[in-house]
Structure formats: C-alpha cells, structure tokens
Design a protein around this motif. Structure first.
Motif, PDB file in Angstrom:
ATOM      1  N   SER A  63      -1.459  12.404 -19.064  1.00  0.00           N
ATOM      2  CA  SER A  63      -0.066  12.544 -18.896  1.00  0.00           C
ATOM      3  C   SER A  63       0.187  13.409 -17.545  1.00  0.00           C
ATOM      4  CB  SER A  63       0.732  12.887 -20.073  1.00  0.00           C
ATOM      5  OG  SER A  63       0.560  14.162 -20.422  1.00  0.00           O
ATOM      6  N   GLY A  64       1.189  13.538 -17.117  1.00  0.00           N
ATOM      7  CA  GLY A  64       1.535  14.312 -15.961  1.00  0.00           C
ATOM      8  C   GLY A  64       1.577  13.505 -14.579  1.00  0.00           C
ATOM      9  N   HIS A  65       1.505  14.320 -13.761  1.00  0.00           N
ATOM     10  CA  HIS A  65       1.896  13.936 -12.240  1.00  0.00           C
ATOM     11  C   HIS A  65       0.755  14.508 -11.437  1.00  0.00           C
ATOM     12  CE1 HIS A  65       3.470  12.285  -8.604  1.00  0.00           C
ATOM     13  NE2 HIS A  65       3.696  13.789  -8.297  1.00  0.00           N
ATOM     14  N   ILE A  66      -0.073  13.879 -10.620  1.00  0.00           N
ATOM     15  CA  ILE A  66      -0.924  14.460  -9.541  1.00  0.00           C
ATOM     16  C   ILE A  66      -0.646  13.714  -8.140  1.00  0.00           C
ATOM     17  CG2 ILE A  66      -3.282  14.914  -8.985  1.00  0.00           C
ATOM     18  CD1 ILE A  66      -4.145  14.809 -11.862  1.00  0.00           C
ATOM     19  N   LYS A  67      -0.685  14.511  -7.213  1.00  0.00           N
ATOM     20  CA  LYS A  67      -0.442  14.037  -5.905  1.00  0.00           C
ATOM     21  C   LYS A  67      -1.289  14.664  -5.009  1.00  0.00           C
ATOM     22  CE  LYS A  67       3.215  12.930  -2.545  1.00  0.00           C
ATOM     23  NZ  LYS A  67       4.775  12.864  -2.382  1.00  0.00           N
ATOM     24  N   VAL A  68      -2.248  14.047  -4.252  1.00  0.00           N
ATOM     25  CA  VAL A  68      -2.993  14.565  -3.263  1.00  0.00           C
ATOM     26  C   VAL A  68      -2.818  13.937  -1.776  1.00  0.00           C
ATOM     27  CG1 VAL A  68      -5.498  14.566  -2.726  1.00  0.00           C
ATOM     28  CG2 VAL A  68      -4.869  15.111  -4.964  1.00  0.00           C
ATOM     29  N   ASN A  69      -2.253  14.594  -0.982  1.00  0.00           N
ATOM     30  CA  ASN A  69      -1.727  13.940   0.228  1.00  0.00           C
ATOM     31  C   ASN A  69      -0.496  13.173  -0.134  1.00  0.00           C
ATOM     32  OD1 ASN A  69      -3.659  15.574   1.681  1.00  0.00           O
ATOM     33  ND2 ASN A  69      -5.001  13.686   1.901  1.00  0.00           N
ATOM     34  N   ASP A  70      -0.443  11.908   0.279  1.00  0.00           N
ATOM     35  CA  ASP A  70       0.472  11.080  -0.060  1.00  0.00           C
ATOM     36  C   ASP A  70       0.137  10.360  -1.160  1.00  0.00           C
ATOM     37  OD1 ASP A  70       2.189  12.104   1.924  1.00  0.00           O
ATOM     38  OD2 ASP A  70       1.445  10.920   3.515  1.00  0.00           O
ATOM     39  N   HIS A  71      -0.867  10.364  -1.960  1.00  0.00           N
ATOM     40  CA  HIS A  71      -1.266   9.455  -2.929  1.00  0.00           C
ATOM     41  C   HIS A  71      -0.956  10.018  -4.463  1.00  0.00           C
ATOM     42  CE1 HIS A  71      -3.964   7.578  -0.126  1.00  0.00           C
ATOM     43  NE2 HIS A  71      -4.149   8.647   0.247  1.00  0.00           N
ATOM     44  N   ASN A  72      -0.189   9.181  -5.159  1.00  0.00           N
ATOM     45  CA  ASN A  72       0.124   9.513  -6.566  1.00  0.00           C
ATOM     46  C   ASN A  72      -1.017   8.995  -7.459  1.00  0.00           C
ATOM     47  OD1 ASN A  72       2.693  10.641  -6.152  1.00  0.00           O
ATOM     48  ND2 ASN A  72       3.543   8.602  -5.579  1.00  0.00           N
ATOM     49  N   LEU A  73      -1.934   9.906  -7.846  1.00  0.00           N
ATOM     50  CA  LEU A  73      -3.167   9.716  -8.468  1.00  0.00           C
ATOM     51  C   LEU A  73      -2.851   8.978  -9.910  1.00  0.00           C
ATOM     52  CD1 LEU A  73      -4.217  11.244  -6.013  1.00  0.00           C
ATOM     53  CD2 LEU A  73      -5.950  12.106  -7.463  1.00  0.00           C
ATOM     54  N   GLU A  74      -1.977   9.369 -10.639  1.00  0.00           N
ATOM     55  CA  GLU A  74      -1.745   8.889 -12.058  1.00  0.00           C
ATOM     56  C   GLU A  74      -1.611   7.405 -12.253  1.00  0.00           C
ATOM     57  OE1 GLU A  74       2.368   9.878 -10.955  1.00  0.00           O
ATOM     58  OE2 GLU A  74       0.494  10.911 -10.701  1.00  0.00           O
ATOM     59  N   SER A  75      -1.023   6.805 -11.045  1.00  0.00           N
ATOM     60  CA  SER A  75      -0.474   5.340 -10.962  1.00  0.00           C
ATOM     61  C   SER A  75      -1.512   4.768  -9.818  1.00  0.00           C
ATOM     62  CB  SER A  75       0.852   5.244 -10.570  1.00  0.00           C
ATOM     63  OG  SER A  75       1.222   5.786  -9.092  1.00  0.00           O
ATOM     64  N   MET A  76      -2.462   5.119  -9.434  1.00  0.00           N
ATOM     65  CA  MET A  76      -3.413   4.757  -8.613  1.00  0.00           C
ATOM     66  C   MET A  76      -4.029   3.457  -9.035  1.00  0.00           C
ATOM     67  SD  MET A  76      -6.032   6.740  -6.103  1.00  0.00           S
ATOM     68  CE  MET A  76      -4.814   7.025  -4.675  1.00  0.00           C
ATOM     69  N   LYS A  77      -4.017   2.467  -8.170  1.00  0.00           N
ATOM     70  CA  LYS A  77      -5.172   1.157  -8.604  1.00  0.00           C
ATOM     71  C   LYS A  77      -6.413   1.522  -8.210  1.00  0.00           C
ATOM     72  CE  LYS A  77      -1.038  -1.986  -7.721  1.00  0.00           C
ATOM     73  NZ  LYS A  77      -0.655  -3.093  -7.196  1.00  0.00           N
ATOM     74  N   ASN A  78      -7.427   0.859  -8.925  1.00  0.00           N
ATOM     75  CA  ASN A  78      -8.771   1.148  -8.404  1.00  0.00           C
ATOM     76  C   ASN A  78      -9.083   0.625  -6.830  1.00  0.00           C
ATOM     77  OD1 ASN A  78      -9.510   1.999 -10.998  1.00  0.00           O
ATOM     78  ND2 ASN A  78     -10.093   0.183 -11.589  1.00  0.00           N
ATOM     79  N   THR A  79      -8.453  -0.300  -6.311  1.00  0.00           N
ATOM     80  CA  THR A  79      -8.593  -0.647  -4.977  1.00  0.00           C
ATOM     81  C   THR A  79      -8.131   0.275  -4.061  1.00  0.00           C
ATOM     82  OG1 THR A  79      -6.524  -1.827  -5.145  1.00  0.00           O
ATOM     83  CG2 THR A  79      -8.434  -3.423  -5.715  1.00  0.00           C
ATOM     84  N   GLU A  80      -7.200   1.151  -4.628  1.00  0.00           N
ATOM     85  CA  GLU A  80      -6.736   2.311  -3.718  1.00  0.00           C
ATOM     86  C   GLU A  80      -7.470   3.617  -3.573  1.00  0.00           C
ATOM     87  OE1 GLU A  80      -2.944   2.776  -5.665  1.00  0.00           O
ATOM     88  OE2 GLU A  80      -1.882   1.362  -4.146  1.00  0.00           O
ATOM     89  N   VAL A  81      -8.470   3.722  -4.327  1.00  0.00           N
ATOM     90  CA  VAL A  81      -9.382   4.767  -4.595  1.00  0.00           C
ATOM     91  C   VAL A  81     -10.374   5.014  -3.407  1.00  0.00           C
ATOM     92  CG1 VAL A  81     -11.174   5.922  -6.101  1.00  0.00           C
ATOM     93  CG2 VAL A  81      -9.340   4.797  -7.087  1.00  0.00           C
TER      94      VAL A  81
END
Length: 231
Positions: A56-74
């Motif tokens: 749970s929680g929120h992680i942002k790296v540069n402009d990427h929201n990691l907790e909702s990131m799709k595998n294709t975006e990694v």
C-alpha cells in the motif's frame, strides 16, 4: 525525483519489510540508505525500480507512479535508471567494451553513438586500457567499475547502487566512491545502500537509516556506525 508516501510492504501476508515510509529525494541528491541486515533496505531500494511492488502507499519516480505501473511500462522506467549490484552481474563471454555497449544495444542506439558513449564512460571509470579484457581477467574493483560504466551508459537521471563497495578493500572502495562522486557532480541523483560506515563518514552525504522497516533517521551529512561495517 523520488517520492514515497506512506509506503507499506508486506511479504507472505504479514511479514512487514517496510512500515509506512514517507520521504522525498530531490534531483541531484546523493543519499545513503543504511541500517542492519534485515532492516528493509533492499526492499526499499528494489521498489524504486519496480523489482518489488508496495502493498500500500504511493511511490513516484520521475513521472512514473510505480504502485499502479503495468508490466509493459517497467522497461521505460528502467531506461531512466542505472542500477549497480554488489555481485556485478557482468556477462562473462563479453569483453568490457561489449558489456557496457550491451546496455545501449538493448535500447537500439546507433552504432556510432554506442562507440562514442562507451568510450566516454570507460574513460570516466578509468578502464579504457581494459576495454578488450574479459570479466574474469579483472579484479573485483575493476569489475565493479565496469558495472558502474554499464549503469551510466544511457545517461540515467538516477543511479541506484546496492552495496557497491561491499566486497572491496578500503582503497578500492574509495576509488569506487570517487567515481560515484564525479557522476553525482555531473547531476545524476545517487541512492546507495551500504553497511560501510567508513565510506558514509568519509564521503559526507544525506543519511537515511532504516531499522525494523521504519525510517529512524533522515539527516544531512550524518554519521553512521555499524559494528559489522567493512570496506
């Protein structure tokens, strides 16, 4: 640049690795992540490049929201990052030049650009004369320098280093730190997990200390003592 908001990471349902972590790391920062083995440092670091995902929680790296990131975006996230591991992860059948160039071939850089960039980063880490050598002909410090050169070949905005001096003698460790200092001075953000109190106290930067999954200290140019510290 990097932001954690109330991040929790649990394993096997109830093992708490990171416990409500919140912090910001700004562009150009150099940050040590310290703490005893099992404190949650590796989990904290791995979530930055989506090797682990927060419960749970929120992680942002540069402009990427990691907790909702799709595998294709990694892969697009990781193109903006350089990652250095303690065990180097070099390809044994490739030369030094080819190991570094591989990182650029994967993202389909033009051959001329690859040649130029690899020459530059090998010069930066002092390995121009070893470009045709294979990893098993190199010392541990030289292998780590190749790993750093490969990690910065694509001009990452953030360099994540997990125990980069962990298996090195003190003089070699200082050589690695001198390179990281130079990379940081060129504008790259560096996040470095370490047990090495000698390095933390000699090369002064922000210290984030994790214990039992919690941030127990976040201090500019803090001291650090670890009874098991080694260079």
């Amino acid at each position: 640049m990097i932001e954690y908001k109330d991040v929790v990471k649990k394993y096997d349902g109830d093992t708490l690795a990171n416990d409500h972590i919140s912090l910001k790391i700004e562009q150009g920062d150099f940050v040590y992540v310290v703490g005893p083995s099992g404190a949650g440092k590796s989990t904290f670091i791995k979530m930055m490049y989506h090797e682990e995902v927060p419960t749970s929680g929120h992680i942002k790296v540069n402009d990427h929201n990691l907790e909702s990131m799709k595998n294709t975006e990694v892969p697009f996230l990781r193109r903006e990052l350089g990652i250095v591991f303690q065990d180097f992860k070099l390809l044994p059948r490739l030369t030094v030049f080819e190991n570094v160039a591989y990182a650029l071939h994967v993202i389909e850089k033009e051959p001329k650009e690859v040649e130029k960039r690899v020459a530059h980063v090998l010069d930066l880490v002092g390995l121009t004369d070893k470009k045709d050598s294979f990893p098993d002909a190199l010392s541990g410090g030289e292998q780590q320098r190749v790993a750093i050169a490969r990690a910065i070949a694509n001009k990452p905005t953030i360099l994540i280093a997990d125990e980069p001096t962990g298996n090195l003698d003190p003089d070699t460790a200082r050589g690695i730190m001198d390179i990281l200092e130079k990379i940081n001075q060129e504008g790259t953000t560096i996040v470095m997990a370490t047990h090495n109190s000698f390095i933390v106290n000699e090369y002064r930067h922000r210290v984030i200390e994790i214990s039992d999954g919690k941030i127990v200290r976040d201090q500019e140019e803090g001291d650090y003592t670890d009874e098991n510290s080694h260079a």
